[in-house]
Design a protein around this motif. Structure first.
Motif, PDB file in Angstrom:
ATOM      1  N   MET A 159      62.882  30.477  28.708  1.00 13.36           N
ATOM      2  CA  MET A 159      62.073  29.989  27.592  1.00 13.36           C
ATOM      3  C   MET A 159      60.865  30.910  27.416  1.00 13.36           C
ATOM      4  O   MET A 159      60.237  31.314  28.384  1.00 13.36           O
ATOM      5  CB  MET A 159      61.599  28.559  27.850  1.00 13.36           C
ATOM      6  CG  MET A 159      60.790  27.961  26.706  1.00 13.36           C
ATOM      7  SD  MET A 159      60.383  26.237  27.044  1.00 13.36           S
ATOM      8  CE  MET A 159      59.432  25.858  25.576  1.00 13.36           C
ATOM      9  N   THR A 160      60.552  31.243  26.163  1.00 11.15           N
ATOM     10  CA  THR A 160      59.437  32.145  25.878  1.00 11.15           C
ATOM     11  C   THR A 160      58.120  31.531  26.324  1.00 11.15           C
ATOM     12  O   THR A 160      57.825  30.368  26.038  1.00 11.15           O
ATOM     13  CB  THR A 160      59.377  32.445  24.376  1.00 11.15           C
ATOM     14  OG1 THR A 160      60.589  33.064  23.976  1.00 11.15           O
ATOM     15  CG2 THR A 160      58.209  33.377  24.062  1.00 11.15           C
ATOM     16  N   ALA A 161      57.315  32.326  27.040  1.00 12.28           N
ATOM     17  CA  ALA A 161      56.004  31.858  27.505  1.00 12.28           C
ATOM     18  C   ALA A 161      54.957  32.135  26.443  1.00 12.28           C
ATOM     19  O   ALA A 161      54.834  33.264  25.968  1.00 12.28           O
ATOM     20  CB  ALA A 161      55.647  32.555  28.809  1.00 12.28           C
ATOM     21  N   PHE A 162      54.213  31.069  26.066  1.00 11.22           N
ATOM     22  CA  PHE A 162      53.139  31.213  25.084  1.00 11.22           C
ATOM     23  C   PHE A 162      51.798  31.394  25.802  1.00 11.22           C
ATOM     24  O   PHE A 162      51.623  30.976  26.943  1.00 11.22           O
ATOM     25  CB  PHE A 162      53.052  29.979  24.177  1.00 11.22           C
ATOM     26  CG  PHE A 162      54.259  29.789  23.296  1.00 11.22           C
ATOM     27  CD1 PHE A 162      55.055  30.858  22.922  1.00 11.22           C
ATOM     28  CD2 PHE A 162      54.588  28.528  22.820  1.00 11.22           C
ATOM     29  CE1 PHE A 162      56.149  30.689  22.105  1.00 11.22           C
ATOM     30  CE2 PHE A 162      55.696  28.334  22.003  1.00 11.22           C
ATOM     31  CZ  PHE A 162      56.476  29.421  21.640  1.00 11.22           C
ATOM     32  N   GLY A 163      50.851  32.004  25.094  1.00  9.96           N
ATOM     33  CA  GLY A 163      49.484  32.046  25.595  1.00  9.96           C
ATOM     34  C   GLY A 163      49.164  33.165  26.557  1.00  9.96           C
ATOM     35  O   GLY A 163      48.071  33.178  27.132  1.00  9.96           O
ATOM     36  N   LYS A 164      50.044  34.119  26.770  1.00  9.39           N
ATOM     37  CA  LYS A 164      49.735  35.242  27.652  1.00  9.39           C
ATOM     38  C   LYS A 164      48.679  36.145  27.020  1.00  9.39           C
ATOM     39  O   LYS A 164      48.539  36.208  25.801  1.00  9.39           O
ATOM     40  CB  LYS A 164      50.987  36.095  27.913  1.00  9.39           C
ATOM     41  CG  LYS A 164      52.077  35.444  28.728  1.00  9.39           C
ATOM     42  CD  LYS A 164      53.218  36.440  28.887  1.00  9.39           C
ATOM     43  CE  LYS A 164      54.382  35.862  29.684  1.00  9.39           C
ATOM     44  NZ  LYS A 164      55.497  36.837  29.784  1.00  9.39           N
ATOM     45  N   SER A 165      47.981  36.873  27.859  1.00  8.73           N
ATOM     46  CA  SER A 165      47.121  37.946  27.390  1.00  8.73           C
ATOM     47  C   SER A 165      47.902  39.261  27.447  1.00  8.73           C
ATOM     48  O   SER A 165      48.776  39.428  28.300  1.00  8.73           O
ATOM     49  CB  SER A 165      45.870  38.061  28.267  1.00  8.73           C
ATOM     50  OG  SER A 165      45.101  36.883  28.189  1.00  8.73           O
ATOM     51  N   LEU A 166      47.582  40.172  26.543  1.00  9.11           N
ATOM     52  CA  LEU A 166      48.233  41.479  26.567  1.00  9.11           C
ATOM     53  C   LEU A 166      47.846  42.213  27.846  1.00  9.11           C
ATOM     54  O   LEU A 166      46.670  42.384  28.152  1.00  9.11           O
ATOM     55  CB  LEU A 166      47.804  42.306  25.347  1.00  9.11           C
ATOM     56  CG  LEU A 166      48.323  43.746  25.288  1.00  9.11           C
ATOM     57  CD1 LEU A 166      49.844  43.781  25.203  1.00  9.11           C
ATOM     58  CD2 LEU A 166      47.696  44.488  24.101  1.00  9.11           C
ATOM     59  N   SER A 167      48.860  42.642  28.613  1.00 11.46           N
ATOM     60  CA  SER A 167      48.596  43.394  29.840  1.00 11.46           C
ATOM     61  C   SER A 167      49.732  44.375  30.076  1.00 11.46           C
ATOM     62  O   SER A 167      50.872  44.132  29.682  1.00 11.46           O
ATOM     63  CB  SER A 167      48.449  42.456  31.046  1.00 11.46           C
ATOM     64  OG  SER A 167      49.663  41.766  31.293  1.00 11.46           O
ATOM     65  N   ILE A 168      49.398  45.485  30.725  1.00  9.02           N
ATOM     66  CA  ILE A 168      50.366  46.540  31.019  1.00  9.02           C
ATOM     67  C   ILE A 168      50.416  46.742  32.524  1.00  9.02           C
ATOM     68  O   ILE A 168      49.374  46.900  33.168  1.00  9.02           O
ATOM     69  CB  ILE A 168      49.973  47.866  30.332  1.00  9.02           C
ATOM     70  CG1 ILE A 168      49.667  47.643  28.843  1.00  9.02           C
ATOM     71  CG2 ILE A 168      51.060  48.912  30.534  1.00  9.02           C
ATOM     72  CD1 ILE A 168      50.835  47.132  28.036  1.00  9.02           C
ATOM     73  N   THR A 169      51.629  46.775  33.084  1.00 12.34           N
ATOM     74  CA  THR A 169      51.795  46.917  34.530  1.00 12.34           C
ATOM     75  C   THR A 169      52.710  48.105  34.827  1.00 12.34           C
ATOM     76  O   THR A 169      53.829  48.169  34.302  1.00 12.34           O
ATOM     77  CB  THR A 169      52.407  45.649  35.139  1.00 12.34           C
ATOM     78  OG1 THR A 169      51.604  44.518  34.796  1.00 12.34           O
ATOM     79  CG2 THR A 169      52.512  45.770  36.657  1.00 12.34           C
ATOM     80  N   PRO A 170      52.272  49.051  35.664  1.00 13.42           N
ATOM     81  CA  PRO A 170      53.171  50.141  36.082  1.00 13.42           C
ATOM     82  C   PRO A 170      54.334  49.594  36.909  1.00 13.42           C
ATOM     83  O   PRO A 170      54.243  48.513  37.510  1.00 13.42           O
ATOM     84  CB  PRO A 170      52.272  51.042  36.927  1.00 13.42           C
ATOM     85  CG  PRO A 170      50.877  50.656  36.581  1.00 13.42           C
ATOM     86  CD  PRO A 170      50.920  49.201  36.222  1.00 13.42           C
ATOM     87  N   THR A 171      55.412  50.341  36.951  1.00 14.44           N
ATOM     88  CA  THR A 171      56.594  49.957  37.725  1.00 14.44           C
ATOM     89  C   THR A 171      56.875  51.028  38.779  1.00 14.44           C
ATOM     90  O   THR A 171      56.117  51.987  38.930  1.00 14.44           O
ATOM     91  CB  THR A 171      57.813  49.804  36.810  1.00 14.44           C
ATOM     92  OG1 THR A 171      58.190  51.111  36.330  1.00 14.44           O
ATOM     93  CG2 THR A 171      57.515  48.891  35.617  1.00 14.44           C
ATOM     94  N   SER A 172      57.976  50.880  39.477  1.00 11.64           N
ATOM     95  CA  SER A 172      58.359  51.845  40.508  1.00 11.64           C
ATOM     96  C   SER A 172      58.812  53.176  39.926  1.00 11.64           C
ATOM     97  O   SER A 172      58.928  54.167  40.647  1.00 11.64           O
ATOM     98  CB  SER A 172      59.476  51.262  41.381  1.00 11.64           C
ATOM     99  OG  SER A 172      60.579  50.863  40.569  1.00 11.64           O
ATOM    100  N   ILE A 173      59.093  53.209  38.619  1.00 10.90           N
ATOM    101  CA  ILE A 173      59.498  54.448  37.947  1.00 10.90           C
ATOM    102  C   ILE A 173      58.283  55.013  37.216  1.00 10.90           C
ATOM    103  O   ILE A 173      57.691  54.326  36.382  1.00 10.90           O
ATOM    104  CB  ILE A 173      60.648  54.192  36.958  1.00 10.90           C
ATOM    105  CG1 ILE A 173      61.895  53.715  37.703  1.00 10.90           C
ATOM    106  CG2 ILE A 173      60.958  55.447  36.152  1.00 10.90           C
ATOM    107  CD1 ILE A 173      63.063  53.367  36.800  1.00 10.90           C
ATOM    108  N   PRO A 174      57.868  56.245  37.501  1.00 13.38           N
ATOM    109  CA  PRO A 174      56.693  56.813  36.837  1.00 13.38           C
ATOM    110  C   PRO A 174      56.813  56.769  35.312  1.00 13.38           C
ATOM    111  O   PRO A 174      57.817  57.213  34.751  1.00 13.38           O
ATOM    112  CB  PRO A 174      56.657  58.259  37.344  1.00 13.38           C
ATOM    113  CG  PRO A 174      57.372  58.210  38.662  1.00 13.38           C
ATOM    114  CD  PRO A 174      58.451  57.178  38.492  1.00 13.38           C
ATOM    115  N   GLY A 175      55.811  56.215  34.667  1.00 14.36           N
ATOM    116  CA  GLY A 175      55.782  56.155  33.208  1.00 14.36           C
ATOM    117  C   GLY A 175      56.487  54.964  32.602  1.00 14.36           C
ATOM    118  O   GLY A 175      56.330  54.701  31.402  1.00 14.36           O
TER     119      GLY A 175
END
Length: 470
Positions: free
Chosen positions: A1-17
């Motif tokens: 189910m789609t989560a409402f109310g999140k803030s925009l955020s960016i998270t790096p992963t194990s793959i560069p970029g």
């Protein structure tokens, strides 16, 4: 189910970029709304400004639809409009992270930025899933692609639904295992003016790097507009423009003026447009001649340009154009010494032949050896230094041409007092052809290039090293 109310955020992963994004979704009983791509907010949050040119949607009727693993030579912004997917990404780029895997579930409140060369695949977890992706290049049969089998045992993606139980296309079933994958090579670097003094130094410093290409004037002439269509520019990450019209005196003639503007302005404008349209880093080499030489002290990158002659005017115009390219380095240099005929070699030859030259003693600056310029350019590009203008000359005490000539005479074992001192006006008093005005002060401040991590060589020490190697 789609989560409402999140803030925009960016998270790096194990793959560069590869960057995972949480997206704000606003909803009520009527449905929901989200900004799927909002350049200003998302770049501020940490996503690259990747300049998408196309938006695609793949609609999937059934649960378990499985597609991939495909790597293309462009960036993607992947999300879903309806439904939910299990995504798997595998780094298929040349380099130490080749074969690295990252997986995540993506619903309308989550998206992922997939950089060029990272293999992309997914499996639908809900019916009627609309998979959307923006890309920053158009599909081309000439582009380089790479593929990996969905069932590869090395990366061992843990698919939620076994691959034996889902529908996979015949093409995807036939893709190679990791050991047989052709990695996506990095974007290429193009050196223009590769047969000139700086071009030869760039050839040396980049040696046999497989991703660096060299173009001489015969291959790419900036004065010939047809060069714009000569390459698939999206395959290039950096253009280093080491080509220029540099005959400062001839530039004062009608023919020379036309040639100087064609190469140093019109051709540079075409390169700048190519770089801006294709997200290319543009390295452009400029000159002390953009200044009039009247300042008391070293010129900084922020000083206003006031060129005296045609050559300086064309270089200043070229700089202004290049400064509009989002990813640019303008390298201002002076008194360049490299392979071929140059002032230092001429003075050494005159010393050996017993000639006592008269040399200008009212123009001041520092020698700049092409190997130092090449090293500085490579440092700026590879270190990711802030874009903009950088002065790059030899360091140390500012000297006149006559003082440098005396240093040459001394270094090759001759009496430096054999070099006579004259003013610029006296030196050119008998000239019958046009003479370009020279800046009296060509000294450029080096604080910014040093702060960026490159310390230029002392030009007097570099001079002695250069002469010792001759």
């Amino acid at each position: 189910m789609t989560a409402f109310g999140k803030s925009l955020s960016i998270t790096p992963t194990s793959i560069p970029g590869l960057l995972l994004a949480e997206l704000p979704v606003h909803g009520d009983s009527r449905g929901w709304f989200k900004e799927n791509w909002q350049r200003e907010k998302m770049v501020a949050a940490g996503l690259p400004d990747f300049a998408p040119v196309q938006n695609n949607i793949s609609f999937n009727d059934e649960v378990g639809t499985t597609r991939g693993i495909h790597a293309e030579p462009w960036d993607k912004w992947v999300s879903v409009a309806t439904g939910r997917i299990f995504g798997a990404w595998v780094d298929l780029r040349e380099g130490p992270s080749f074969g690295t895997v990252f997986t995540a579930e993506i619903d309308p409140s989550r998206a992922i930025f997939v950089p060029r060369g990272v293999g992309n695949s997914y499996q639908t977890l809900e019916p009627d899933t609309a998979y959307a992706y923006l890309v920053n290049d158009h599909w081309s049969p000439d582009a380089e692609y790479s593929f990996l089998n969905l069932a590869d045992e090395t990366v061992a993606v843990e698919w939620p639904i076994p691959l034996a139980d889902v529908e996979i296309s015949a093409k995807d079933l036939a893709h190679p295992r990791l050991a047989d994958v052709t990695p996506i090579a990095p974007k290429k670097t193009l050196v223009i003016g590769a047969s000139g003094q700086l071009g030869l130094a760039l050839r040396t410093i980049y040696a046999d790097a497989s991703t660096v290409e060299y173009a001489t004037r015969a291959d790419l002439d900036l004065a010939d507009p047809s060069f714009v269509a000569s390459r698939r520019w999206r395959d290039y990450g950096t253009i280093i423009n080491a080509a220029a019209y540099t005959a400062v005196d001839t530039a004062e003639t009608p023919e020379g003026r036309a040639a100087a503007w064609a190469a140093n302005v019109t051709g540079v404008a075409a390169l700048a447009r190519i770089a801006a349209e294709n997200g290319i880093t543009f390295v452009h080499v400029s000159s002390d001649y953009v200044f009039d030489g009247t300042k008391d002290g070293a010129y900084t990158e922020g000083d206003p340009v006031q060129p005296l002659g045609v050559y300086g005017q064309t270089k200043a115009a070229g700089d202004a154009i290049v400064s509009t390219v989002p990813r640019h380095y303008i390298i201002r240099t002076s008194w360049v010494i490299g392979e071929g005929k140059n002032f230092v070699r001429t003075m050494a030859m005159l010393a050996e032949k017993g000639v006592n030259p008269n040399v200008v003693d009212d123009q001041y600056g520092r020698l700049t050896f092409t190997n130092d310029i090449a090293a500085g350019i490579r440092h700026l590009v590879e270190s990711g230094a802030a874009f903009g203008t950088y002065n790059l000359t030899g360091s140390g005490e500012s000297l006149s041409w006559a003082e440098i000539a005396r240093e040459v005479f001394s270094a090759v074992g001759h009496d430096p007092q054999r070099v006579g001192r004259v003013t610029t006006e006296e030196y050119f008093s008998g000239a019958t052809a046009p003479v370009a005005p020279r800046p009296a002060n060509s000294t450029l401040a080096l604080d910014r290039i040093i702060a960026a991590g490159h310390t230029p060589a002392d030009h007097q020490e570099a001079l002695r090293t250069y002469l010792a190697s001759e």
